[in-house]
Design a protein around this motif. Structure first.
Motif, short mmCIF file in Angstrom:
data_model
loop_
_atom_site.label_atom_id
_atom_site.label_comp_id
_atom_site.label_asym_id
_atom_site.label_seq_id
_atom_site.Cartn_x
_atom_site.Cartn_y
_atom_site.Cartn_z
N MET A 169 0.83 -1.20 0.00
CA MET A 169 0.00 0.00 0.00
C MET A 169 0.87 1.26 0.00
O MET A 169 0.58 2.23 -0.69
N LEU A 170 1.95 1.22 0.77
CA LEU A 170 2.85 2.37 0.83
C LEU A 170 3.46 2.65 -0.55
O LEU A 170 3.52 3.80 -1.00
N ARG A 171 3.90 1.60 -1.23
CA ARG A 171 4.49 1.79 -2.56
C ARG A 171 3.44 2.30 -3.55
O ARG A 171 3.74 3.15 -4.40
N ALA A 172 2.21 1.81 -3.45
CA ALA A 172 1.15 2.28 -4.35
C ALA A 172 0.87 3.75 -4.11
O ALA A 172 0.67 4.52 -5.07
N LEU A 224 0.03 -3.81 -5.76
CA LEU A 224 -0.95 -4.25 -4.78
C LEU A 224 -1.32 -5.72 -4.96
O LEU A 224 -1.57 -6.16 -6.09
N PRO A 225 -1.41 -6.48 -3.88
CA PRO A 225 -2.05 -7.80 -3.97
C PRO A 225 -3.56 -7.60 -3.99
O PRO A 225 -4.10 -6.80 -3.22
N PHE A 226 -4.27 -8.28 -4.87
CA PHE A 226 -5.71 -8.05 -4.95
C PHE A 226 -6.43 -9.30 -5.44
O PHE A 226 -5.86 -10.14 -6.13
N ASN A 227 -7.69 -9.41 -5.05
CA ASN A 227 -8.60 -10.39 -5.62
C ASN A 227 -9.27 -9.80 -6.85
O ASN A 227 -9.42 -10.45 -7.88
N THR A 228 -9.74 -8.56 -6.71
CA THR A 228 -10.45 -7.89 -7.79
C THR A 228 -10.29 -6.39 -7.63
O THR A 228 -10.09 -5.87 -6.53
N GLY A 229 -10.36 -5.68 -8.74
CA GLY A 229 -10.29 -4.23 -8.74
C GLY A 229 -10.84 -3.69 -10.05
O GLY A 229 -11.08 -4.45 -10.99
N TYR A 230 -11.04 -2.38 -10.11
CA TYR A 230 -11.61 -1.82 -11.33
C TYR A 230 -11.30 -0.32 -11.43
O TYR A 230 -10.94 0.32 -10.45
N VAL A 231 -11.46 0.20 -12.65
CA VAL A 231 -11.38 1.64 -12.91
C VAL A 231 -12.66 2.04 -13.62
O VAL A 231 -13.04 1.41 -14.62
N SER A 232 -13.32 3.06 -13.13
CA SER A 232 -14.60 3.48 -13.70
C SER A 232 -14.88 4.93 -13.38
O SER A 232 -14.50 5.41 -12.30
N PRO A 233 -15.55 5.66 -14.29
CA PRO A 233 -16.14 6.93 -13.87
C PRO A 233 -17.14 6.67 -12.75
O PRO A 233 -17.76 5.61 -12.71
N ALA A 234 -17.30 7.62 -11.83
CA ALA A 234 -18.16 7.38 -10.68
C ALA A 234 -18.82 8.67 -10.24
O ALA A 234 -18.29 9.77 -10.45
#
Length: 256
Positions: free
Chosen positions: A1-4, A114-124
């Motif tokens: 998280m720190l590196r991100a 980051l280690p992740f199961n799922t993620g996304y990029v979207s307008p919000a």
């Protein structure tokens, strides 16, 4: 998280995050001492809640929100699906000025860290979503613009390893990636869509050069059909009934 966090700040500029939530829960200026405090919390705490943002007098702008699941805390025995989550926000102007390739480049850089199961990029939708006057105003807009995400950091308390939906950029890691038949299986089940393995056990599914927010959105529907058996489902409606909307507060809507 720190590196991100360091990757994000180096990309958008060191002056784009100017406030953060201190240990007491109050807004504080992001100075050298605060950066040291944040690093210590990320490296040495067993989990933490952290917010960093750009403006103190308006919504929007750059923002980072981190909810780190606190390990070995007794309350999580009642929330077995709770996970850690982080959100990196960019203003709409960043996409318009820098272009989608630049946003994708930043998203990939963050995903590599980051280690992740799922993620996304979207307008919000970007607003004070927990205020009762705001959610009814979004109700009609979210059906008119289905490509706009309704962000809720509280979902990390229930999400587990499930994907939240179908978005412009979709990131999958284990164990979800295995449940989706891996990279090869995804490519076979998503003909015509971009499926990129950018790191071991990390895949990006991209639905076009630019994000879509309205129309038929066929690529989004195609991915949603593949995800359907694995999708997270809200136990309560994220928005109140349409009859709750009040015209007297129409001026309170926020631009996505």
């Amino acid at each position: 998280m720190l590196r991100a966090w360091e990757v994000y700040q180096a990309t958008v500029g060191p002056d784009k995050l100017t406030y953060y939530t201190g240990m007491e829960g109050y807004p504080s200026r992001l100075n050298d001492w605060a950066r040291s405090d944040i690093k210590d919390r990320l490296l040495n705490a067993d989990g933490c809640l952290l917010e960093l943002w750009e403006h103190d007098d308006q919504l929007g702008g750059h923002r980072v929100e981190y909810r780190g699941r606190m390990l070995d805390q007794p309350q999580y025995t009642h929330e077995p699906e709770a996970v850690s989550g982080v959100a990196f926000w960019l203003p709409t102007e960043y996409l318009e000025e820098q272009g989608p390739a630049r946003v994708k480049e930043l998203a990939l850089a963050l995903a590599r860290e980051l280690p992740f199961n799922t993620g996304y990029v979207s307008p919000a939708f970007n607003g004070l979503m927990d205020m009762q006057m705001v959610r009814p105003l979004i109700h009609d807009l979210c059906f008119r613009y289905p490509g706009l995400d309704i962000f809720d950091s509280e979902v990390t308390r229930r999400l587990g390893t499930r994907p939240k939906g179908s978005y412009w950029l979709n990131f999958y890691g284990p164990p979800l990636l295995n449940e989706l038949s891996g990279v090869t299986g995804l490519r076979e089940r998503l003909p015509g869509l971009s499926v990129q393995e950018f790191a071991p056990d990390k895949v990006l599914v991209e639905l076009g050069e630019w994000p879509e927010v309205d129309g038929d959105m066929p690529a989004y529907r195609q991915l949603a059909r593949v995800l359907e058996p694995h999708l997270y489902q809200e136990t309560q409606p994220p928005l109140p009934p349409r009859t709750c909307a009040a015209g007297s507060v129409a001026s309170s809507t926020e631009s996505p």
